[in-house]
Design an enzyme around this catalytic site. Structure first.
Site, mmCIF file in Angstrom:
data_model
loop_
_atom_site.group_PDB
_atom_site.id
_atom_site.type_symbol
_atom_site.label_atom_id
_atom_site.label_comp_id
_atom_site.label_asym_id
_atom_site.label_seq_id
_atom_site.Cartn_x
_atom_site.Cartn_y
_atom_site.Cartn_z
ATOM 1 C CE1 TYR A 45 -49.333 42.186 -39.626
ATOM 2 C CE2 TYR A 45 -48.713 44.366 -38.420
ATOM 3 C CZ TYR A 45 -48.504 43.473 -39.244
ATOM 4 O OH TYR A 45 -47.361 43.544 -40.119
ATOM 5 N N GLY A 97 -43.324 46.296 -45.196
ATOM 6 C CA GLY A 97 -44.287 47.010 -45.074
ATOM 7 C C GLY A 97 -44.297 47.533 -43.425
ATOM 8 C CG ASP A 98 -44.607 45.132 -40.114
ATOM 9 O OD1 ASP A 98 -45.450 45.732 -39.840
ATOM 10 O OD2 ASP A 98 -44.383 44.095 -40.618
ATOM 11 N NE ARG A 99 -37.050 49.882 -41.288
ATOM 12 C CZ ARG A 99 -36.315 50.259 -40.092
ATOM 13 N NH1 ARG A 99 -35.053 49.467 -39.840
ATOM 14 N NH2 ARG A 99 -36.758 51.239 -39.512
#
Length: 485
Positions: free
Chosen positions: A140, A258-260
């Site tokens: 990030y 997007g994290d999933r």
């Protein structure tokens, strides 16, 4: 039951807050919406969200991230305490946090606080990376991946590494198994097309394919999957790309999708799956995540005992039960439909499409081979159970498939507890034995229009006839056909 492999997540943790309310008027002193009845929620964000999603799949997860002495860092530690193992790096400044203001579920604005960055790596973090069997880098842009870059490069040379990049971060280390930028990120990373590539205004897919191929070469990555939101993902190994479409169109809060995607792909690679299988599972998991409420489900979803990848061919009912539980926990409507689905035809498809439009997920309950034989005779089913399941799962409108061995699906329905039990209109004059059961928990049996003239029996009888001679456009005379050899 197979235990999911451990996963190491390395990246920048954030603290996310949502302020949710309703908007019914504008403020009298300025043309801005007034958010009434605000409800506040706090949850892990950034790499911490990716780690929590991986842990929710029943997977042992270790998170390497930078935390400090500020109040938001303390809050995040409390939120992570019972979910995963934490390896901390020192943080310079305050932990970054995001606050979203939403009206009726739609974001109005976002407030960003804190500019803290990882100060340096530690021996403990380097050791965790050296011992990991698979790594997800959730970058990030706040320095965690930078201070551990040498250790991550070593990991990429020996184990699967998935790198989810950030516009403010550095490119992935060489050798990552999979990089997962979104389309806008991939285009920004790839830069302008060179003279050997078409530089016109191509389609989104054309642009994504060009960008992915160039990033495979520039990053020296084994593969790049460009995520395309509701359209799915485009996977490239540097040549002709593979498009993995979303199984359904999911409307909902896409925050964290997007994290999933990245967490699922990394987990499946940790389990030994091929990249193509991992990307397919990631697309399905991200689609379900959005459809079932996104980040709202993080604290309420029951943790499944298997990873949220592609459904197991051997245990479809388990996946169906988990899907129904997630949708119900998120406040959605569970729809179920049942039948043999032997020789899937247009009537079946019309029923399933109509049923899916009435709720937030559709679970199809399928008679097992033994159940079909008892009901239809020794010559049935024409298509074995495993193939019928696979065909149904391929339909865009079907979220999960469950199998039952009895003549009627009451036992399975009692476990699924759907809000709606969908049947074809040909049952309008029939007594449905499962109707009282569905109504006992407040469910509703709903009939849908039936496409006349479509039936598996009719299709099978026509297919069995092999006329000796036939003029195009004419029908064979009765008795003129014979069984095909």
């Amino acid at each position: 039951m197979t235990v999911p492999a451990p996963l190491l997540v390395v990246g920048d943790a954030l603290l996310d807050r949502d302020v949710c309310g309703r908007v019914e008027r504008l403020a009298p002193d300025a043309p801005v919406p007034v958010v009434s009845g605000p409800r506040r929620a706090t949850r892990p964000g950034g790499a911490a969200l990716a780690a929590c999603l991986a842990a929710a799949d029943g997977r042992p997860v270790t998170l390497v991230t930078a935390l400090g002495d500020d109040p938001d860092s303390a809050t995040l530690r409390e939120l992570l305490a019972d979910r995963l193992e934490l390896v901390e790096l020192p943080l310079t400044g305050a932990l970054s946090s995001k606050t979203r203001v939403l009206a009726d579920g739609r974001p109005l604005l976002r407030l960003d606080d804190g500019e803290g960055r990882a100060r340096e790596g530690t021996r403990e973090a380097a050791r965790a990376i050296a011992e990991a069997g698979a790594v997800l880098v959730a970058d990030y842009g706040r320095g965690t991946a930078d201070v551990l870059r040498e250790a991550l490069a070593g990991a990429a040379a020996r184990v699967p590494v998935v790198w989810d990049p950030h516009p403010r971060g550095r490119p992935p280390v060489p050798g990552v198994r999979l990089a997962t930028p979104c389309a806008a990120e991939a285009h920004a990373f790839a830069g302008p097309a060179d003279d050997t590539e078409e530089a016109g205004h191509g389609s989104e897919l054309h642009t994504a394919a060009q960008d992915a191929g160039r990033l495979v070469r520039a990053w020296r990555a084994a593969s790049v999957a460009v995520t395309l939101g509701g359209r799915g993902a485009l996977l490239s190994h540097g040549a002709t790309p593979l498009l993995v479409p979303s199984p359904v169109t999911a409307d909902g809060d896409a925050c964290g999708a997007g994290d999933r995607f990245a967490a699922t792909a990394a987990g499946l690679l940790a389990d030994g799956e091929l990249v193509e299988t991992a990307v397919r599972g990631a697309v399905h998991a991200a689609t379900r995540y959005v459809a079932e409420g996104g980040v709202r489900t993080l604290a309420t979803d029951p943790a499944p005992t298997e990873p949220a990848g592609p459904p197991s061919e051997g245990e479809p009912t388990d996946d169906a039960l988990r899907t129904a539980a997630r949708v119900r926990a998120a406040g959605g409507t569970v729809v179920a439909a049942g039948g043999c689905f032997d020789l899937l035809h247009a009537g079946h498809v019309a029923l399933l499409q109509a049923a899916r439009r009435t709720g937030d997920c559709l679970v199809v309950c399928v008679n097992s081979d033994a159940s079909v034989r008892r009901r239809k005779g020794d010559g049935r089913p024409l298509v074995p159970e495993a193939d019928r399941i696979r065909v149904l799962r391929a339909l865009e409108c079907v979220d999960a498939v469950a199998v039952f061995d009895e003549d009627t699906p009451e036992r399975l329905l009692a476990e699924l507890r759907p809000h709606i039990w969908a049947k074809g209109g040909d049952y309008a004059m029939a007594s449905l034995p499962e109707a009282p059961l569905v109504e006992s928990w407040g469910g509703q049996v709903v009939l849908f229009p039936y496409l006349d003239g479509r039936s598996t029996t009719g299709i099978a009888e026509r297919a069995a006839l092999a006329p000796r001679t036939r003029t195009p456009g004419t029908r064979p005379a009765a008795g003129s056909g014979r069984r095909s050899r």
